[in-house]
Scaffold this active site. Structure first.
Site, mmCIF file in Angstrom:
data_model
loop_
_atom_site.group_PDB
_atom_site.id
_atom_site.type_symbol
_atom_site.label_atom_id
_atom_site.label_comp_id
_atom_site.label_asym_id
_atom_site.label_seq_id
_atom_site.Cartn_x
_atom_site.Cartn_y
_atom_site.Cartn_z
ATOM 1 N N ASP A 182 -18.918 36.111 17.716
ATOM 2 C CA ASP A 182 -19.773 34.967 18.069
ATOM 3 C C ASP A 182 -19.909 33.982 16.910
ATOM 4 O OD1 ASP A 182 -21.401 36.483 16.375
ATOM 5 O OD2 ASP A 182 -23.071 36.658 17.772
ATOM 6 N N GLU A 183 -19.492 34.399 15.701
ATOM 7 C CA GLU A 183 -19.674 33.516 14.542
ATOM 8 C C GLU A 183 -18.827 32.248 14.629
ATOM 9 O OE1 GLU A 183 -19.986 35.172 10.702
ATOM 10 O OE2 GLU A 183 -21.046 36.945 11.410
ATOM 11 N N LYS B 60 -11.531 33.457 11.865
ATOM 12 C CA LYS B 60 -11.543 34.020 13.228
ATOM 13 C C LYS B 60 -11.400 32.898 14.263
ATOM 14 C CE LYS B 60 -12.108 37.748 14.429
ATOM 15 N NZ LYS B 60 -11.177 38.898 14.650
HETATM 16 P P1 NAD Z 1 -13.736 46.640 9.880
HETATM 17 O O1 NAD Z 1 -13.702 45.796 8.661
HETATM 18 O O2 NAD Z 1 -14.656 47.804 9.937
HETATM 19 O O3 NAD Z 1 -12.266 47.199 10.193
HETATM 20 C C1 NAD Z 1 -11.131 46.411 10.073
HETATM 21 C C2 NAD Z 1 -9.916 47.331 10.170
HETATM 22 O O4 NAD Z 1 -8.732 46.503 10.095
HETATM 23 C C3 NAD Z 1 -9.812 48.336 9.018
HETATM 24 O O5 NAD Z 1 -9.438 49.598 9.528
HETATM 25 C C4 NAD Z 1 -8.721 47.761 8.140
HETATM 26 O O6 NAD Z 1 -8.003 48.762 7.411
HETATM 27 C C5 NAD Z 1 -7.826 47.069 9.165
HETATM 28 N N1 NAD Z 1 -7.028 45.991 8.586
HETATM 29 C C6 NAD Z 1 -7.460 44.981 7.783
HETATM 30 N N2 NAD Z 1 -6.428 44.191 7.444
HETATM 31 C C7 NAD Z 1 -5.324 44.692 8.069
HETATM 32 C C8 NAD Z 1 -3.964 44.302 8.130
HETATM 33 N N3 NAD Z 1 -3.530 43.221 7.453
HETATM 34 N N4 NAD Z 1 -3.115 45.022 8.867
HETATM 35 C C9 NAD Z 1 -3.546 46.120 9.545
HETATM 36 N N5 NAD Z 1 -4.822 46.544 9.510
HETATM 37 C C10 NAD Z 1 -5.702 45.835 8.791
HETATM 38 O O7 NAD Z 1 -14.017 45.627 11.066
HETATM 39 P P2 NAD Z 1 -14.868 45.823 12.405
HETATM 40 O O8 NAD Z 1 -16.281 45.556 12.117
HETATM 41 O O9 NAD Z 1 -14.457 47.102 13.025
HETATM 42 O O10 NAD Z 1 -14.317 44.599 13.271
HETATM 43 C C11 NAD Z 1 -13.160 44.748 14.074
HETATM 44 C C12 NAD Z 1 -12.873 43.431 14.768
HETATM 45 O O11 NAD Z 1 -13.993 43.070 15.573
HETATM 46 C C13 NAD Z 1 -12.644 42.272 13.810
HETATM 47 O O12 NAD Z 1 -11.615 41.462 14.327
HETATM 48 C C14 NAD Z 1 -13.969 41.519 13.807
HETATM 49 O O13 NAD Z 1 -13.773 40.151 13.551
HETATM 50 C C15 NAD Z 1 -14.439 41.756 15.223
HETATM 51 N N6 NAD Z 1 -15.898 41.752 15.428
HETATM 52 C C16 NAD Z 1 -16.711 42.521 14.653
HETATM 53 C C17 NAD Z 1 -18.081 42.542 14.901
HETATM 54 C C18 NAD Z 1 -19.026 43.399 14.085
HETATM 55 O O14 NAD Z 1 -20.235 43.289 14.248
HETATM 56 N N7 NAD Z 1 -18.534 44.282 13.221
HETATM 57 C C19 NAD Z 1 -18.614 41.757 15.922
HETATM 58 C C20 NAD Z 1 -17.748 40.962 16.687
HETATM 59 C C21 NAD Z 1 -16.387 40.978 16.435
HETATM 60 O O1 DAU Z 2 -21.933 38.235 14.667
HETATM 61 C C1 DAU Z 2 -20.809 39.063 14.609
HETATM 62 C C2 DAU Z 2 -20.491 39.352 13.160
HETATM 63 O O2 DAU Z 2 -21.487 40.256 12.702
HETATM 64 C C3 DAU Z 2 -19.105 39.939 12.959
HETATM 65 O O3 DAU Z 2 -18.140 39.004 13.354
HETATM 66 C C4 DAU Z 2 -18.884 40.327 11.490
HETATM 67 O O4 DAU Z 2 -17.629 40.955 11.341
HETATM 68 C C5 DAU Z 2 -19.993 41.285 11.094
HETATM 69 O O5 DAU Z 2 -19.878 41.592 9.719
HETATM 70 C C6 DAU Z 2 -21.369 40.668 11.363
HETATM 71 O O6 DAU Z 2 -21.603 39.537 10.479
HETATM 72 P P1 DAU Z 2 -23.030 39.302 9.783
HETATM 73 O O7 DAU Z 2 -22.860 38.476 8.587
HETATM 74 O O8 DAU Z 2 -24.038 38.865 10.795
HETATM 75 O O9 DAU Z 2 -23.358 40.841 9.413
HETATM 76 P P2 DAU Z 2 -23.981 41.528 8.099
HETATM 77 O O10 DAU Z 2 -24.260 42.945 8.460
HETATM 78 O O11 DAU Z 2 -23.198 41.246 6.869
HETATM 79 O O12 DAU Z 2 -25.371 40.776 7.960
HETATM 80 C C7 DAU Z 2 -26.312 40.775 9.021
HETATM 81 C C8 DAU Z 2 -27.475 39.898 8.592
HETATM 82 O O13 DAU Z 2 -28.166 40.544 7.513
HETATM 83 C C9 DAU Z 2 -27.055 38.548 8.056
HETATM 84 O O14 DAU Z 2 -27.989 37.569 8.455
HETATM 85 C C10 DAU Z 2 -27.087 38.714 6.544
HETATM 86 C C11 DAU Z 2 -28.189 39.727 6.333
HETATM 87 N N1 DAU Z 2 -28.019 40.626 5.173
HETATM 88 C C12 DAU Z 2 -26.855 41.278 5.026
HETATM 89 C C13 DAU Z 2 -26.631 42.115 3.951
HETATM 90 C C14 DAU Z 2 -25.326 42.832 3.767
HETATM 91 C C15 DAU Z 2 -29.064 40.800 4.274
HETATM 92 O O15 DAU Z 2 -30.157 40.205 4.419
HETATM 93 N N2 DAU Z 2 -28.852 41.625 3.207
HETATM 94 C C16 DAU Z 2 -27.685 42.271 2.984
HETATM 95 O O16 DAU Z 2 -27.550 42.999 1.968
#
Ligand code: NAD
Ligand code: DAU
Length: 380
Positions: free
Chosen positions: A149-150, A178
């Protein structure tokens, strides 16, 4: 990595597998565990194993006859081509990415490389592969691009939630990379008729999330009596979704979504960061009655804000719910409870992923951040 070497020992799959990228990360590993638990067929997991990728996440299925792992980079054109030609997957489910906003601010290069070049490499290979399939194979093939959603930027408090038509306005290097990848997918659908679908999901939480992200970081720090670093005033809002609900949404979209469409995925759980952290502290107080750090809320420390910090995200998931019948099964309360219990009972996992290079990251991200006025203790 050498492509032939990486394919050694990986059996060809029948019936047709799916190719998952980034399956050793947080969401990817939850997705593979859910996919195999539902008996949905073979999975080939292509993962580079960056700091965020951890094969331990998939230890439970390591020996599963339907699971194969290939260590490699999605930017490796030859490897990606070989995998598609050899395994003939019915779908590519693309998770692999650099995913942490703070890291993208301190070092954007890897984000542009993996998130943009890597997606381009996959799209180009998927197009060539699709064109090699017969009519039936082509009709079945899907490319599911997992996005965020970012890409939509930030919302004011009274703004309606992001919907699929909200204009893109990415604000961080991560979000921009993204957004670029989403645009590439769109172009491959429009120009080359690649049967791709994009999902844009809100913040996930749950087991196996790397403790650089808010929820697992706060749990890990609280357990050790370390400060709980809340950025800025802690009033930024995120819309939280339990990771398994996200994985089920992805399966639904993969099996029933319409080609060329975008589906927003979210849990309808908007919470300020401070609310999340204080709720976590209360849960830890309850689950760790002997902890010397109770009440854990005393550890809350306000630190300098994230540059360009998006104020609010919220997802309108009505398209996915109405068209495909998906519903989140966990409330924020039940999901958070499960999550805290999981982290408390997997201290070894946290220990193993946070040793070594992680310490350097903590120093880099938090070492130079000033603690702001009114710093510790209770909420504002
Ligand atoms: P993550 O960082 O936990 O995992 C990423 C994985 O990708 C790791 O296993 C890493 O080794 C692998 N990777 C990185 N670069 C690579 C490359 N060049 N080739 C092959 N593998 C590679 O990420 P996540 O939180 O599991 O997110 C997964 C996907 O979902 C991402 O595309 C992210 O943008 C999307 N997403 C995440 C969130 C969230 O809240 N975490 C929300 C919405 C969308
Ligand atoms: O919205 C989806 C996204 O959510 C994904 O696309 C990203 O991959 C995922 O990392 C996440 O992004 P955020 O930046 O929202 O997540 P994060 O957990 O890093 O931070 C969540 C919120 O908390 C954000 O407003 C920043 C704040 N934060 C984060 C950290 C690590 C703090 O206040 N303190 C911290 O130490």
């Amino acid at each position: 990595m050498d492509a032939n070497q990486s394919l050694n020992g990986v059996a060809e799959c029948n019936p047709k597998p799916i190719l998952v990228t980034g399956g050793a990360g947080f969401i990817g590993s939850n997705f593979i565990l859910e996919w195999l638990a539902e008996g949905r067929g073979p999975v080939v997991n292509l993962d580079k194993l960056t700091y965020a990728g951890n094969p331990e996440n998939l230890a439970a299925v390591e020996e599963h006859p339907d699971y194969s792992f290939v260590r490699g980079d999605i930017c490796d054109r030859e490897l990606v081509k070989q995998l598609l030609d050899r395994f003939k997957p019915r779908a590519v489910v693309h998770f692999a990415a650099e995913s942490h906003v703070d890291r993208s601010i301190l070092g954007p290069e890897a984000f542009l490389k993996t998130n943009i070049d890597g997606t381009f490499t996959l799209l180009r290979a998927a197009k060539a592969y699709m064109e090699s399939l017969d009519v039936a194979g082509r009709a079945d093939f899907r490319f599911l691009h997992v996005s965020t959603d970012e890409v939509y930027g930030t919302l004011a408090p009274e703004d309606p939630a992001f919907h699929e038509g909200t204009p893109y306005a990415p604000n961080s290097p991560y979000a921009a990379s993204k957004a670029a990848s989403d645009h590439l997918v769109r172009a491959w659908v429009h120009t080359y008729k690649l049967p791709a679908i994009v999902t844009n999901c809100s913040n996930n939480y749950g087991p196996y999330q790397f403790p650089e992200k808010l929820i697992p970081l706060m749990i890990a720090n609280a357990r050790q009596g370390k400060p709980l670093p809340v950025y800025g005033d802690g009033q930024q809002v995120r819309d939280w979704l339990y990771v398994v609900d996200h994985c089920r949404a992805l399966i639904t979209v993969l099996e029933n979504g319409r080609i060329g469409e975008t589906y927003n995925v979210g849990g309808g759980n908007q919470r300020s960061n401070l609310e999340v952290v204080t709720t976590l502290c209360a849960l830890l107080d309850e689950l760790l009655p002997q902890s010397q750090f109770r009440p854990h809320a005393q550890l809350i420390t306000y630190v300098e804000d994230r540059p360009g910090h998006d104020r609010r995200y919220a997802i309108d998931a009505r398209k996915l719910e109405g068209e495909l019948g998906w519903r989140a099964q966990e409330s924020f309360e039940t999901g958070l409870h499960k999550t805290v219990e999981w982290y408390l009972s997997h201290a070894g996992w946290v220990e193993s992923v946070t040793s070594g290079a992680y310490q350097h990251w903590v120093e880099q991200n938090y070492g130079s951040r000033e603690t702001t006025a009114g710093a510790t203790g209770s909420s504002r």
